[in-house]
Design a protein around this motif. Sequence first.
Motif, short mmCIF file in Angstrom:
data_model
loop_
_atom_site.label_atom_id
_atom_site.label_comp_id
_atom_site.label_asym_id
_atom_site.label_seq_id
_atom_site.Cartn_x
_atom_site.Cartn_y
_atom_site.Cartn_z
N GLY A 287 2.62 -9.94 7.11
CA GLY A 287 1.31 -9.62 6.01
C GLY A 287 1.59 -8.95 6.02
N ASP A 288 0.97 -7.80 4.76
CA ASP A 288 1.66 -6.42 3.66
C ASP A 288 2.46 -6.21 4.06
OD1 ASP A 288 0.62 -8.31 1.85
OD2 ASP A 288 -1.38 -8.23 2.54
N ALA A 289 2.94 -4.70 3.51
CA ALA A 289 3.61 -3.80 3.65
C ALA A 289 3.05 -2.09 3.51
CB ALA A 289 5.58 -4.01 2.81
N MET A 290 3.96 -1.59 3.28
CA MET A 290 3.08 0.53 3.27
C MET A 290 4.31 0.91 2.76
SD MET A 290 0.81 2.01 6.35
CE MET A 290 0.62 3.27 5.51
N PHE A 291 4.36 2.04 1.93
CA PHE A 291 5.61 2.44 1.59
C PHE A 291 5.03 4.10 2.00
CE2 PHE A 291 8.38 5.18 -2.12
CZ PHE A 291 9.11 5.20 -0.88
N ILE A 292 5.08 4.93 2.75
CA ILE A 292 4.81 6.35 3.33
C ILE A 292 6.07 7.33 3.14
CG2 ILE A 292 3.66 8.18 4.76
CD1 ILE A 292 4.06 5.46 6.82
N GLU A 293 5.37 7.91 1.82
CA GLU A 293 5.95 8.88 1.01
C GLU A 293 5.68 10.16 1.46
OE1 GLU A 293 6.74 7.59 -2.76
OE2 GLU A 293 4.74 7.91 -3.36
N LEU B 128 1.03 -1.41 0.50
CA LEU B 128 0.24 -0.01 -0.03
C LEU B 128 0.40 1.45 0.14
CD1 LEU B 128 -3.40 0.36 1.67
CD2 LEU B 128 -1.59 2.16 1.85
N VAL B 129 0.50 1.92 -1.22
CA VAL B 129 1.33 3.67 -1.36
C VAL B 129 0.98 4.55 -0.90
CG1 VAL B 129 3.47 4.64 -2.61
CG2 VAL B 129 2.96 2.33 -3.23
N TYR B 130 1.14 4.82 0.29
CA TYR B 130 0.32 6.19 0.79
C TYR B 130 1.38 7.49 0.07
CZ TYR B 130 -1.86 9.53 3.17
OH TYR B 130 -2.48 10.66 4.12
N ASP B 131 0.93 8.38 0.26
CA ASP B 131 1.78 9.44 -0.48
C ASP B 131 1.08 10.67 0.32
OD1 ASP B 131 2.11 12.28 -1.81
OD2 ASP B 131 2.20 11.35 -3.65
N ARG B 132 2.22 11.21 1.48
CA ARG B 132 1.37 11.90 2.03
C ARG B 132 1.08 13.55 2.04
NH1 ARG B 132 6.16 12.64 6.68
NH2 ARG B 132 8.03 12.10 4.14
N LYS B 133 1.71 13.97 1.00
CA LYS B 133 1.75 15.39 -0.06
C LYS B 133 0.26 15.09 -0.48
CE LYS B 133 6.32 16.36 -0.98
NZ LYS B 133 7.53 16.76 -2.17
N THR B 134 0.21 13.97 -1.20
CA THR B 134 -1.33 14.44 -2.21
C THR B 134 -2.68 13.37 -1.22
OG1 THR B 134 -0.97 12.26 -3.11
CG2 THR B 134 -0.07 14.41 -4.28
N GLU B 135 -2.19 13.08 0.14
CA GLU B 135 -2.54 12.05 0.64
C GLU B 135 -4.07 10.98 -0.75
OE1 GLU B 135 -5.81 14.43 3.17
OE2 GLU B 135 -3.65 15.48 4.34
N THR B 136 -3.10 9.97 -0.94
CA THR B 136 -3.47 9.39 -1.97
C THR B 136 -2.90 7.88 -1.41
OG1 THR B 136 -2.50 10.04 -3.32
CG2 THR B 136 -4.38 10.92 -3.88
N ILE B 137 -3.70 7.40 -2.20
CA ILE B 137 -3.27 5.46 -1.92
C ILE B 137 -3.25 5.21 -2.94
CG2 ILE B 137 -4.16 3.08 -0.75
CD1 ILE B 137 -5.27 5.13 1.49
N THR B 138 -2.74 4.33 -3.57
CA THR B 138 -2.24 2.80 -4.46
C THR B 138 -2.31 1.90 -3.80
OG1 THR B 138 -1.77 5.27 -5.42
CG2 THR B 138 -0.96 3.14 -6.64
N HIS B 139 -3.08 1.04 -4.98
CA HIS B 139 -2.44 -0.49 -4.04
C HIS B 139 -0.85 -1.29 -5.18
CE1 HIS B 139 -5.92 -0.31 -2.24
NE2 HIS B 139 -6.17 0.10 -2.71
N LYS B 140 -0.01 -1.68 -5.00
CA LYS B 140 0.91 -2.11 -5.51
C LYS B 140 1.36 -2.94 -4.95
CE LYS B 140 1.73 0.64 -9.06
NZ LYS B 140 2.17 0.53 -10.32
N ASP C 153 -4.78 10.99 11.64
CA ASP C 153 -5.74 10.70 11.06
C ASP C 153 -6.05 10.17 9.59
OD1 ASP C 153 -7.57 11.62 13.27
OD2 ASP C 153 -8.04 13.75 12.57
N ASN C 154 -4.83 9.94 9.02
CA ASN C 154 -3.98 9.82 7.81
C ASN C 154 -4.16 8.54 7.83
OD1 ASN C 154 -4.46 11.95 6.38
ND2 ASN C 154 -2.65 12.86 6.63
N ILE C 155 -2.84 7.50 8.94
CA ILE C 155 -3.31 6.41 9.13
C ILE C 155 -3.79 5.31 9.47
CG2 ILE C 155 -1.42 4.84 10.43
CD1 ILE C 155 0.05 6.13 8.78
N MET C 156 -4.87 6.31 10.25
CA MET C 156 -6.21 5.74 10.60
C MET C 156 -6.80 5.27 9.19
SD MET C 156 -6.08 4.63 13.78
CE MET C 156 -5.66 4.48 15.35
N LYS C 157 -6.81 6.34 8.29
CA LYS C 157 -7.57 6.28 7.04
C LYS C 157 -7.18 5.17 6.25
CE LYS C 157 -7.53 8.44 3.01
NZ LYS C 157 -7.16 10.06 1.98
N ALA C 158 -5.22 4.88 5.99
CA ALA C 158 -4.71 3.85 5.52
C ALA C 158 -5.45 2.38 5.88
CB ALA C 158 -3.32 4.65 5.04
#
Length: 342
Positions: free
Chosen positions: A336-342, A29-41, A316-321
């Motif tokens: 389990g799976d991983a996150m990339f927080i950028e 799960l890629v979480y972009d802190r600037k855009t607050e968007t989530i991408t599945h990879k 709030d952002n991490i709970m959302k993710a």
Amino acid sequence: MKTSDFYYDLPEELIAQHPVEPRDASRLLVYDRKTETITHKHFYDLPEYLGENDVLVRNNTKVIPARIYGISDETGAKVEFLLYKRLDLNEWKTLCKPAKKAKIGYRFTFGDALACTVTGAGEMGERTVRFEYEGAFEARLSEVGQTPLPPYIHEKLKDGSRYQTVYAKYDGSCAAPTAGLHFTPELIERIKAKGVDWETVHLEVGLDTFRIVDEEFPKDHQIHTERYTVPEKTVEAIKRTKANGGRVIAIGTTSVRSLESAWDAEAGEVLPRDREATSLFILPGYEFHVVDAMVTNFHVPRSTLMMLVSAFSSRDNIMKAYRHAIKHKYRMLSFGDAMFIE
């Protein structure tokens, strides 16, 4: 800020009981802190998010067979000892179960390889023990010890190497730096081929990995001291990366804590460290000085690790993710799976 702020509902069926094969086939799960968007990879897609001026920093600690079962000379009771902190050549801090059967002065034997005497007692089942053995301690421990899997993993691990990273080198931890479990030698070579630097720290993962915060307020929690090393080579790579506009990307929370612990406020830079002690507890509001992005797993509710990743973004952002990951059936916790927080 209360400890309950870091609670989330974790479905038991999403707690991974075994690792995926191959390692890098886990989801990302890629979480972009600037855009607050989530991408599945998938984890093997990680190189897409790395630039040639970046540096990846991993914790090359190795998990020791830290769980041992002893028989009391005095009562015949069987007691589990989890080794989590070495005090000197023969003395260790341990976590005992059942602790009431490991009284000060009691002696325990672990087959023919090892014996210990309880020399001190602390809170929550902590015991200090002094070992007796012939030859090398590590060799004797390997004869009787078991891999200390987290308590939420109930299935037997067929291959003990799957609870080690492929780059594990130095003994000393009672738990794996699990964000690194996703890397394969082939993935590492792909990352290096992009011109990404690949450096190390060493932190001996201790008891707090197995604990959640019980206090009402996180600031009242006392995190355990751990030993860490940041080599000169890593420091130079970080300085070079910052000068070139790249990012310092920590693999796992233990790498984050090592790098941030090595920051010297007076000097205004990160400095080399050699087996120094850290009890750095990163909570929301903390100002990060070294780390620009991180690879991490999904963590236990109300844990110090949940608080650290929340500090890196926001609660709030991490709970959302996390809610998003649960909705999409991500596998959670150590295997389990991983996150990339950028």
